[in-house]
Scaffold this motif. Structure first.
Motif, PDB file in Angstrom:
ATOM      1  N   ILE A 262      32.698  23.903  49.798  1.00 13.60           N
ATOM      2  CA  ILE A 262      31.869  24.190  48.624  1.00 13.60           C
ATOM      3  C   ILE A 262      31.887  25.691  48.328  1.00 13.60           C
ATOM      4  O   ILE A 262      32.010  26.111  47.174  1.00 13.60           O
ATOM      5  CB  ILE A 262      30.431  23.666  48.847  1.00 13.60           C
ATOM      6  CG1 ILE A 262      30.441  22.137  48.840  1.00 13.60           C
ATOM      7  CG2 ILE A 262      29.475  24.219  47.801  1.00 13.60           C
ATOM      8  CD1 ILE A 262      29.150  21.494  49.338  1.00 13.60           C
ATOM      9  N   GLY A 263      31.791  26.497  49.375  1.00 10.71           N
ATOM     10  CA  GLY A 263      31.857  27.948  49.180  1.00 10.71           C
ATOM     11  C   GLY A 263      33.173  28.362  48.530  1.00 10.71           C
ATOM     12  O   GLY A 263      33.194  29.145  47.577  1.00 10.71           O
ATOM     13  N   ALA A 264      34.268  27.825  49.035  1.00 11.20           N
ATOM     14  CA  ALA A 264      35.587  28.177  48.496  1.00 11.20           C
ATOM     15  C   ALA A 264      35.710  27.737  47.043  1.00 11.20           C
ATOM     16  O   ALA A 264      36.257  28.465  46.204  1.00 11.20           O
ATOM     17  CB  ALA A 264      36.679  27.534  49.346  1.00 11.20           C
ATOM     18  N   PHE A 266      33.227  27.249  44.927  1.00 16.30           N
ATOM     19  CA  PHE A 266      32.324  28.137  44.183  1.00 16.30           C
ATOM     20  C   PHE A 266      33.038  29.462  43.884  1.00 16.30           C
ATOM     21  O   PHE A 266      32.906  30.028  42.801  1.00 16.30           O
ATOM     22  CB  PHE A 266      31.074  28.368  45.032  1.00 16.30           C
ATOM     23  CG  PHE A 266      30.142  29.413  44.509  1.00 16.30           C
ATOM     24  CD1 PHE A 266      29.274  29.129  43.464  1.00 16.30           C
ATOM     25  CD2 PHE A 266      30.113  30.683  45.072  1.00 16.30           C
ATOM     26  CE1 PHE A 266      28.401  30.106  42.984  1.00 16.30           C
ATOM     27  CE2 PHE A 266      29.251  31.654  44.601  1.00 16.30           C
ATOM     28  CZ  PHE A 266      28.395  31.369  43.551  1.00 16.30           C
ATOM     29  N   ALA A 267      33.820  29.934  44.858  1.00 14.40           N
ATOM     30  CA  ALA A 267      34.529  31.209  44.686  1.00 14.40           C
ATOM     31  C   ALA A 267      35.760  31.071  43.805  1.00 14.40           C
ATOM     32  O   ALA A 267      36.391  32.064  43.465  1.00 14.40           O
ATOM     33  CB  ALA A 267      34.932  31.767  46.051  1.00 14.40           C
ATOM     34  N   GLY A 268      36.133  29.842  43.449  1.00 12.11           N
ATOM     35  CA  GLY A 268      37.222  29.676  42.504  1.00 12.11           C
ATOM     36  C   GLY A 268      38.428  28.924  43.004  1.00 12.11           C
ATOM     37  O   GLY A 268      39.344  28.627  42.234  1.00 12.11           O
ATOM     38  N   ALA A 269      38.457  28.620  44.293  1.00 11.76           N
ATOM     39  CA  ALA A 269      39.603  27.876  44.818  1.00 11.76           C
ATOM     40  C   ALA A 269      39.477  26.404  44.450  1.00 11.76           C
ATOM     41  O   ALA A 269      38.379  25.878  44.325  1.00 11.76           O
ATOM     42  CB  ALA A 269      39.664  28.020  46.335  1.00 11.76           C
ATOM     43  N   LEU A 421      33.285  32.774  37.910  1.00 10.42           N
ATOM     44  CA  LEU A 421      33.544  32.914  39.339  1.00 10.42           C
ATOM     45  C   LEU A 421      33.032  34.253  39.871  1.00 10.42           C
ATOM     46  O   LEU A 421      33.036  35.249  39.146  1.00 10.42           O
ATOM     47  CB  LEU A 421      35.044  32.801  39.595  1.00 10.42           C
ATOM     48  CG  LEU A 421      35.715  31.540  39.062  1.00 10.42           C
ATOM     49  CD1 LEU A 421      37.196  31.534  39.416  1.00 10.42           C
ATOM     50  CD2 LEU A 421      35.027  30.290  39.601  1.00 10.42           C
ATOM     51  N   PRO A 422      32.614  34.271  41.121  1.00 13.72           N
ATOM     52  CA  PRO A 422      32.222  35.534  41.741  1.00 13.72           C
ATOM     53  C   PRO A 422      33.340  36.551  41.548  1.00 13.72           C
ATOM     54  O   PRO A 422      34.515  36.227  41.703  1.00 13.72           O
ATOM     55  CB  PRO A 422      32.076  35.170  43.221  1.00 13.72           C
ATOM     56  CG  PRO A 422      31.814  33.707  43.246  1.00 13.72           C
ATOM     57  CD  PRO A 422      32.514  33.145  42.061  1.00 13.72           C
ATOM     58  N   GLY A 423      32.965  37.749  41.214  1.00 14.47           N
ATOM     59  CA  GLY A 423      33.948  38.784  40.950  1.00 14.47           C
ATOM     60  C   GLY A 423      34.083  39.073  39.461  1.00 14.47           C
ATOM     61  O   GLY A 423      34.514  40.156  39.073  1.00 14.47           O
TER      62      GLY A 423
ATOM     63  N   GLU B  40      29.043  42.846  40.806  1.00 18.67           N
ATOM     64  CA  GLU B  40      29.941  41.686  40.701  1.00 18.67           C
ATOM     65  C   GLU B  40      30.864  41.556  41.900  1.00 18.67           C
ATOM     66  O   GLU B  40      31.575  40.568  42.026  1.00 18.67           O
ATOM     67  CB  GLU B  40      30.757  41.722  39.397  1.00 18.67           C
ATOM     68  CG  GLU B  40      31.787  42.824  39.300  1.00 18.67           C
ATOM     69  CD  GLU B  40      31.219  44.049  38.593  1.00 18.67           C
ATOM     70  OE1 GLU B  40      29.964  44.163  38.515  1.00 18.67           O
ATOM     71  OE2 GLU B  40      31.998  44.888  38.130  1.00 18.67           O
ATOM     72  N   PHE B  61      26.117  38.153  42.719  1.00 20.82           N
ATOM     73  CA  PHE B  61      26.366  36.720  42.796  1.00 20.82           C
ATOM     74  C   PHE B  61      25.550  36.149  43.947  1.00 20.82           C
ATOM     75  O   PHE B  61      25.396  36.801  44.991  1.00 20.82           O
ATOM     76  CB  PHE B  61      27.854  36.434  42.973  1.00 20.82           C
ATOM     77  CG  PHE B  61      28.606  36.577  41.688  1.00 20.82           C
ATOM     78  CD1 PHE B  61      28.665  35.534  40.779  1.00 20.82           C
ATOM     79  CD2 PHE B  61      29.216  37.785  41.356  1.00 20.82           C
ATOM     80  CE1 PHE B  61      29.324  35.681  39.570  1.00 20.82           C
ATOM     81  CE2 PHE B  61      29.876  37.937  40.147  1.00 20.82           C
ATOM     82  CZ  PHE B  61      29.935  36.880  39.248  1.00 20.82           C
ATOM     83  N   VAL B  73      29.028  28.389  53.931  1.00 23.90           N
ATOM     84  CA  VAL B  73      29.272  28.635  52.503  1.00 23.90           C
ATOM     85  C   VAL B  73      29.867  30.035  52.331  1.00 23.90           C
ATOM     86  O   VAL B  73      30.882  30.213  51.639  1.00 23.90           O
ATOM     87  CB  VAL B  73      27.971  28.483  51.681  1.00 23.90           C
ATOM     88  CG1 VAL B  73      28.173  28.993  50.254  1.00 23.90           C
ATOM     89  CG2 VAL B  73      27.513  27.031  51.657  1.00 23.90           C
ATOM     90  N   GLY B  76      33.491  30.164  53.438  1.00 23.15           N
ATOM     91  CA  GLY B  76      34.405  29.600  52.441  1.00 23.15           C
ATOM     92  C   GLY B  76      34.649  30.573  51.298  1.00 23.15           C
ATOM     93  O   GLY B  76      35.775  30.742  50.834  1.00 23.15           O
ATOM     94  N   ILE B  77      33.589  31.219  50.872  1.00 23.17           N
ATOM     95  CA  ILE B  77      33.723  32.182  49.776  1.00 23.17           C
ATOM     96  C   ILE B  77      34.626  33.337  50.199  1.00 23.17           C
ATOM     97  O   ILE B  77      35.549  33.726  49.477  1.00 23.17           O
ATOM     98  CB  ILE B  77      32.337  32.713  49.349  1.00 23.17           C
ATOM     99  CG1 ILE B  77      31.487  31.574  48.767  1.00 23.17           C
ATOM    100  CG2 ILE B  77      32.489  33.857  48.342  1.00 23.17           C
ATOM    101  CD1 ILE B  77      30.028  31.945  48.509  1.00 23.17           C
ATOM    102  N   ALA B  80      38.235  32.338  50.471  1.00 21.47           N
ATOM    103  CA  ALA B  80      38.848  32.091  49.172  1.00 21.47           C
ATOM    104  C   ALA B  80      39.023  33.378  48.383  1.00 21.47           C
ATOM    105  O   ALA B  80      40.001  33.556  47.664  1.00 21.47           O
ATOM    106  CB  ALA B  80      37.992  31.097  48.376  1.00 21.47           C
ATOM    107  N   MET B  84      35.491  39.918  47.801  1.00 18.61           N
ATOM    108  CA  MET B  84      34.037  39.982  47.698  1.00 18.61           C
ATOM    109  C   MET B  84      33.434  40.538  48.989  1.00 18.61           C
ATOM    110  O   MET B  84      33.933  40.276  50.085  1.00 18.61           O
ATOM    111  CB  MET B  84      33.444  38.592  47.447  1.00 18.61           C
ATOM    112  CG  MET B  84      33.856  37.921  46.143  1.00 18.61           C
ATOM    113  SD  MET B  84      33.316  38.778  44.644  1.00 18.61           S
ATOM    114  CE  MET B  84      31.544  38.413  44.630  1.00 18.61           C
ATOM    115  N   VAL B 267      43.394  32.511  44.603  1.00 15.41           N
ATOM    116  CA  VAL B 267      43.052  31.092  44.615  1.00 15.41           C
ATOM    117  C   VAL B 267      42.587  30.567  43.273  1.00 15.41           C
ATOM    118  O   VAL B 267      42.646  29.379  43.020  1.00 15.41           O
ATOM    119  CB  VAL B 267      41.929  30.768  45.617  1.00 15.41           C
ATOM    120  CG1 VAL B 267      42.470  30.674  47.003  1.00 15.41           C
ATOM    121  CG2 VAL B 267      40.793  31.735  45.489  1.00 15.41           C
TER     122      VAL B 267
END
Ligand SMILES: Cc1ncc(C[n+]2csc(CCOP(=O)(O)OP(=O)(O)O)c2C)c(N)n1
Ligand SMILES: Cc1ncc(C[n+]2csc(CCOP(=O)(O)OP(=O)(O)O)c2C)c(N)n1
Ligand code: SF4
Ligand code: SF4
Ligand SMILES: [Mg+2]
Ligand SMILES: [Mg+2]
Lengths: 596, 286, 596, 286
Positions: A262-264, A266-269, A421-423, B40, B61, B73, B76-77, B80, B84, B267
């Motif tokens: 879910i994290g990935a 959420f980050a866009g993958a 997406l984050p970023g 960001e 975020f 979580v 994973g972020i 990916a 960040m 990604v």
């Protein structure tokens, strides 16, 4: 067993103890057959242990597409007494039993069955102190009986032992001895098929297919905790991680796995994870989380026989109720059940599009029978598949923010809110599992119970659920297999379609008019499903669980009660013959009623 | 130093007046501004609890997820999108109770995430029950006669599990806390900052902390010495604040991953496999 | 709002900020009313935060039994502007709004509403530097308006502050000032009820009731991880642990909690755990385990509005699909949904009997509205309840063992095998989550796929599922509330029955003929349910989720589709007026159709 | 010493010939016989994995439950019936991976259960994937190019978490292992015996262990010294076997519970509340 039918196909079964290398031998034979132009479909009868016990490998091969295990056994290789005892009674008339009388006492033969007593162990001992190559000898023998070119066998063996050059040659030699023995001892009448060495087809099982479909759809994050029968997916992903650029997270448990996925995402993958029922149970809370935060998510559940630990290496379709009721309270989801490896490949790609278009969890249900337990020939795959990432905001415009936050949960007509997406500069927002307003602000604390918050809660809840309308419009109705009109319509979902496909021609040749509705888009149900079911003159539901979960689901959704069921729940795959019998019983019973 | 206003949310924290979490929020904003990380580029993940409401109160975020699960979580972020800066802010129940296994394994794998645990030795949001760090004898709603259970020592446990950065902060000293957060962000890999952040409503430890605390800065403690860090972590008469342990010897998981997976592309740029990739993959399926 | 009806009841609402002590004030008023002979039913409108925000406490009191929130507000105490703004429009004609104009600007009054501007803060400041006693002053004032005896109020306040003797007296004094103010400023016409100081009744909410029912049924092991709205149960258990001998396990998470509960039950304790939806999701795998090992288990799920974290302090009936589909593959279970605290008390005890008689998991579904959010008057409880531990073997006889193991999973006609507890001489066995034979030996490893193992798997799977027949025979049909025959029959499950009970007499007085089928034994469905539903001339389903989960379940089980639904899913409880409106709309609509 | 036959199952272990778990089984039977604990007083809980199949192979009460959950099951059993000797036998994946949080918290609460982890640094039953104790660089089915992940050190972590008894055994030395098990059973509270038990099929560590191992018995190590135990646990060039740490200073959870809950009666004797109990309870509901 000896259901006669006219198709140009044959069935092979290899039985031995775990550790005897029967799976490897079976795979070599499967590949050899495929490379010789045959369509194949296999089944792996294995156990939840590492050595000893009893395992078997079954191959159905044909000149025309084959789908499941076929009828009975045409060629049985019994390396152990247990293998002999368990399988000999299923050998078809005209079939062959291959054994070594130094190991196996052949106490009984069904009518019309040939037998070949071959010195498998003696031959194997020429090449190694332990008789570990007896399966290779048998393999060569089988190839000889089938009339396969030895070079193809030799090449496949060579490939299998590519990493062990020391035993490569001896294995080929052992196989050749078996091959030669066959040429000398082949019985007169045996079922054979024609080979065509010019065609090239691929073989894979649905576990690999779902992985390939995902990665081709842009999935570059995969997370897993090993669990049979889902493990082949993580094995494939890690084996290909380097080359295909896949980031693999090997979590401490399934809860970590799904949350990282879910994290990935959420980050866009494009991110996926897979497990079996027990692991899926642990993932449920997080799947609800993804639905609430509107984070796309694809989860594969490869079903095995339960409940609980159950039979880890045996098949089942018992997880439908679970995925219909994932976690607490209502949230949108899509449930898809590929029928075959090909389906799995295409539906995996589609799952990502659905997940991202609607920002929902998509569940792919496979089962052991097609997911780990069986390879099958597939048509050439289309790799130029659609990638639709839905409402993905790359640049933020003024109307999307209030200067502080991005309006992540904006109320829209289709229920889908643009996602960033984050970023992304200026797109800051907080994904929320608490009920929230359009800005992602909590409605559960200082606002809770206030008139405005109550209204916003209603709107957000309705918005989320309204996405199901869009999803439903994309759901496909069941596919009809067989004639348009029939006396009896079989209903199935997922892999149960396959044995039915092999039963229909046989039934037809016995004068029964039968067709089949194959469901693969399960939830939400396509709008056409109801009328298609209504259109049938009589329904018989085929599935692999004890309570007819799918039939009950259809009744819940359509009101249509299917009263006749073929339910299998002992962990073994459905054999086409069982479908044939069920239909015959049903229709004969009907005739009797009409006569009375 | 960036302008602190950049990180300002339009939501007023729902914490009780005097709650320690205000200090943590201030320290975090300060650290980000000091390191000049624009909003960001910052990702904050939290669980469920009073403390876990933090992401709503800082303009970066945020992922306000499930109780106990912010660490996976965040992992994973980070995997990916390694660009960040990924921070976890959560409570002692969240991280040392239900979510502790994720924390331990993220630590030993040295994922490049920074975990700030607001430790108030109580379950705040659920109205004051025993937490894993509640003291023996503590009276709470689930230990009306005083707890019979020994508390978990998160610092010694994480040190034992191979964490590469372990510190303790105090919400009452946002300045020290900010500098610990800055160090953590600069660290190569996983960092834990156990932050004493008193709950003035259910279990006020301000007095206890103030009476027993002392700062490691200026003491003889060598933060590269694991055994000495461990000894410090076991201290119970006094409460050391500051950096217990740091090693830069181990590359982070994400560094190793990037070396390992050769053909990584962003990604978020999903596309079909290339013809070469297809050929290579399909060869194994024939 | 001003639905007039004739019952001798009244409604009070106290609104303020969290931390203002409104819950405590509300409870004092509730107790005072109960001790003055009134039936009460309350609702706690709180938020997921500790201080600030807006909270309210609602009391419905009557000379006759009351069930839910009643109609509108007769007495509103608004301590903050927000409380005023949110609630004043619901005050009934003839009702009273009490506020302090130094705090609250009364900008608008509905027709026929009285108002009392009282110096609550000024009075409170006489007793403390901060005006924290303003709620106590208001309480006294309210008591005065209602004509309650001041001694009863004073006693209840004294009790509430028993542990803080320093403020006990000043609170009583502050209340008296309010009381005196009321005597001087009472409006002429106010709804009042008669009090009777001789009767004694108990009040509790379903969280406490389920705990009490369990403990009285012999439950001596309780495990929990705090979660709203299930936390009151663990608070009660720990508060009573010493006196009642309850062993409480405070786990590291819900997975630990449910597994420890299973361990304790396996060891012979009557054991229970409770949680809400998120925690329940985490427990699912283990619930499947209990079903497979045939270990009795009682789990309480106190539902709150979701999905995911959702609205932790708001109510819902959204977890039915989840508990119908717990974990993977099929296993027997029972699902029970008490309608009220009384139901919860009795059904908790019964849950243990079912769990032990059939060695299955039993799920008790409560919801915030009755489980944590609301106290209600209950009839005198019967503590002499049946304890049936099922087939519990205390002494092992020869036929039960093979000299090595106890035959734990013997195949029996009713599917229930005699069970022995650890410690029993000669009764050693291994509880198995793998599929197993009668002796608890694995069928998943060396035996898997062998003919005999396949047959045994079938038998054990059928055996487990066949227990549902026994359970079904014990399941009770819905209870009929209201007249035997009616134009419209309302259908509900669990707590939704209560507002319906308050709607029916009002509907009757408006000439509508309505009755209600109250389901509380949910799964398996009682055999009579279908005919009872069929017998109704028209059905309207009332439940608190967005997809009508219960109606869908009924359709799945009975084929009956309920087309009219009153679905509430915004987190607020169902008001009787909403039921009245829904019925009127439905029946009026019908009349219109008939006229047209 | 009781007759070993008493503990004999009629089921032949399904382990591969040469699997380390045979040695653990033998040592366990021996320890129970030596302590003269009759089979019906012994409760063994396990998870899922090759190692977790053990309960079927020893004639005692068994609970072969879920992957990672034998510790809470054992805890529930022990709390409900403190007369049972409660033992957990499971794998490294089971206890240090998915189930580690339960282990840590059972340790810090000092529940009177004895945990024998058959640590083979691999997931055996699922055919050889990376486990939490797999070494960096180890090739497995999920790390075909060698793992990039640092292993978890279960001993130092558990010491950090406050375990009162921590030891390491080796299946190749059932005699030492038996005596460690006996000590563990006699210990007042929680005990962990990390037991190196090689998987000959997927990851054979016999040679590694034999080359690096040495016994603590007879060395200068003082098993009451936590810091010294911690130092030992960090040793990586050599593999110390034996008792790392033991303290009898803390009563077990069950001892404290029995003091706390005054009116405990046998849990299997369920009955209604007494009139006095009812009166007292109902008074608070009026
Ligand atoms: C799975 C699950 N279990 C339980 C809860 C209920 N819950 C919410 S917050 C919380 C504990 C909060 O304590 P902590 O993490 O220390 O945060 P604090 O409120 O003290 O800052 C719990 C148990 C939940 N939300 N989810
Ligand atoms: C929830 C869940 N996830 C995954 C599995 C699959 N699984 C079975 S055994 C096992 C690991 C076994 O490894 P270990 O605990 O080290 O035991 P070993 O076989 O090595 O003795 C796994 C992952 C499972 N049964 N349940
Ligand atoms: S309850 Fe405690 S932790 Fe929560 S906001 Fe209030 S002071 Fe802070
Ligand atoms: S696979 Fe390994 S752990 Fe499992 S039985 Fe075989 S040797 Fe033992
Ligand atoms: Mg806390
Ligand atoms: Mg292992």
């Amino acid at each position: 067993m000896s259901t006669n039918h006219t198709r140009a196909d044959l069935t092979l079964r290899l039985g031995a103890a775990a550790g005897d290398g029967i799976q490897s031998a079976g795979e070599i034979m499967m590949k050899t057959l495929s490379r010789s132009g045959a369509y194949v479909s296999t089944y792996n009868g294995n156990q939840s242990l590492i050595r000893g016990g009893h395992v078997w490998f079954h191959i159905h091969a044909g000149e025309m597409p084959v789908y499941s295990l076929g009828y009975g056994i045409d060629y049985l290789i019994a390396l152990t007494q247990l293998a002999y005892d368990e399988h000999y009674s299923e050998v078809n008339s005209g079939g062959v039993v291959i054994y070594d009388s130094s190991q196996v006492k052949a106490h009984d033969f069904p009518n019309g069955v040939n037998s070949i007593d071959a010195p498998l162990v003696k031959t194997a001992l020429k090449y190694d102190k332990r008789p570990i190559m007896k399966n290779t000898v048998a393999l060569g023998l089988l190839g000889g009986l089938l009339g396969l070119k030895f070079e193809v066998i030799a090449d496949t063996i060579g490939e299998q032992f590519a990493k062990k050059p020391d035993v490569q040659e001896s294995n080929v030699a052992a196989a050749r001895e078996g091959y030669t023995f066959a040429e000398q001892h082949a019985p007169e009448t045996m079922r054979r098929i024609k080979f065509d060495y010019t065609v090239k087809r691929s073989i894979m099982h649905a576990g690999y297919a779902v992985a390939l479909g995902a990665v081709n759809a842009g999935c570059r994050f995969y997370a897993a905790y090993p669990m049979s029968p889902a493990s082949p997916i993580v094995h494939w992903m890690t084996a290909n991680a380097r080359e295909l650029g896949i980031r693999v997270f090997l979590g401490e448990d399934e809860i970590g796995v799904v949350n990282a996925t879910i994290g990935a995402s959420f980050a866009g993958a494009r991110a996926m994870c897979a497990t079996s029922g027990g692991g899926f149970s642990l993932m449920q809370e997080a799947i609800g989380q993804a639905a609430m935060t509107e984070t796309p998510l694809v989860v594969v559940d490869v079903m095995r026989a339960g409940p609980s630990t159950g039979l880890p290496t045996k098949t089942s379709q018992g997880d439908l109720n679970m995925v219909l009721g994932i976690s607490h309270d209502d949230f949108p989801r899509a449930i898809i059940a590929p029928r075959s490896p090909e389906d799995a490949y295409y539906l995996a790609g589609r799952a990502f599009n659905l997940a991202e278009r609607y920002q929902i969890p998509v569940i792919i249900l496979l089962d052991f029978a097609i997911g780990d337990g069986g390879y099958a020939t597939i048509d050439e795959l289309d790799f130029n598949t659609l990638i639709d990432r839905g409402k993905l905001v790359r640049e933020v415009t003024k109307d999307m923010t209030n200067g502080v936050w991005f309006k992540r949960y904006s109320l829209t007509e289709d229920g889908v809110s643009p996602r960033a997406l984050p970023g992304t500069a200026g797109a800051m927002y907080v994904a929320k599992t608490d009920e929230h307003d359009e800005w992602g602000h909590d409605l559960s604390d200082v606002e809770a119970g206030l008139r405005t918050a109550i209204q916003m809660r209603e709107k957000q809840h309705v918005k989320r659920m309204s996405k199901l309308k869009g999803v439903a419009s994309e759901m496909r109705p069941p596919e009809l297999y067989g004639p348009d009109k029939a006396d009896l319509t079989l209903v199935s979902w997922g892999s149960s379609a396959l044995p039915i496909r092999e039963a229909i021609p046989v039934l037809k040749s016995s004068g029964f008019s039968v067709n089949s509705l194959e469901f693969f888009d399960i939830f939400p149900l396509s709008a056409d499903a109801r009328s298609m079911l209504r259109g049938a003159s009589r329904l018989l539901n085929v599935e692999q669980n004890i309570t007819a979960q799918f039939a009950k689901y259809l009744r819940r959704e359509t009101g249509i009660e299917i009263k006749e069921n073929l339910l299998k729940y002992n962990g073994e795959p459905i054999y086409p013959a069982e479908v044939v019998d069920a239909v015959k019983n049903a229709l004969k019973h009907e005739e009797m009623k009409q006569l009375a | 130093m960036l302008n602190l206003k950049l990180y300002e949310s339009d939501v007023k924290p729902d914490w009780c007046p005097g709650c320690g979490d205000f200090g943590v929020l201030a320290a975090l904003k300060n650290a980000l501004a000091a390191l000049e990380i624009p909003p960001e580029r910052v990702q904050i993940s939290s669980g469920i609890g009073c403390s876990s409401n933090l992401p709503g109160y800082i303009r970066t975020f945020g992922h306000h997820g499930l109780h106990g699960r912010p660490v996976p979580v965040a992992t994973g972020i980070k995997m990916a999108n390694p660009d960040m800066v990924v921070i976890v802010t959560a409570g002692d129940g969240d991280e040392y109770g239900i979510g502790f296994n994720h924390l331990v394994h993220a630590a030993r794998r040295n994922h490049d995430i920074k975990v700030i645990v607001m430790n108030n030795e109580i379950y705040g949001l659920t109205t004051g029950q025993l937490s894993p760090t509640s003291e023996k004898g503590q009276r709470t709603k689930t230990s009306p006669d005083g707890s019979i259970i020994y508390p978990l020592n998160p610092l010694s446990t994480l040190l034992g599990a191979g964490a590469t950065f372990v510190a303790r902060g105090f919400s009452g000293d946002p300045k020290q806390l900010s500098s610990l957060i800055q160090e953590a962000i600069k660290h190569r890999g996983f960092a834990l900052i156990d932050t004493l952040s008193p709950c003035v409503t259910w279990h006020d430890i301000y007095d206890k902390v103030r009476a027993k605390m002392y700062k490691l800065e200026g003491t003889a403690h060598d933060s590269s010495d694991l055994i000495s860090a461990y000894r410090l972590a076991l201290e119970s008469d006094r409460i050391p604040l500051g950096l217990f342990y740091r090693t830069e010897d181990r590359p982070s998981f994400e560094e190793l991953m990037s070396e390992d997976v050769t053909s990584i592309y962003p990604v978020d740029n999903a596309r079909n496999l290339t013809a070469e990739q297809i050929a290579s993959v399909m060869a194994r399926f024939s």
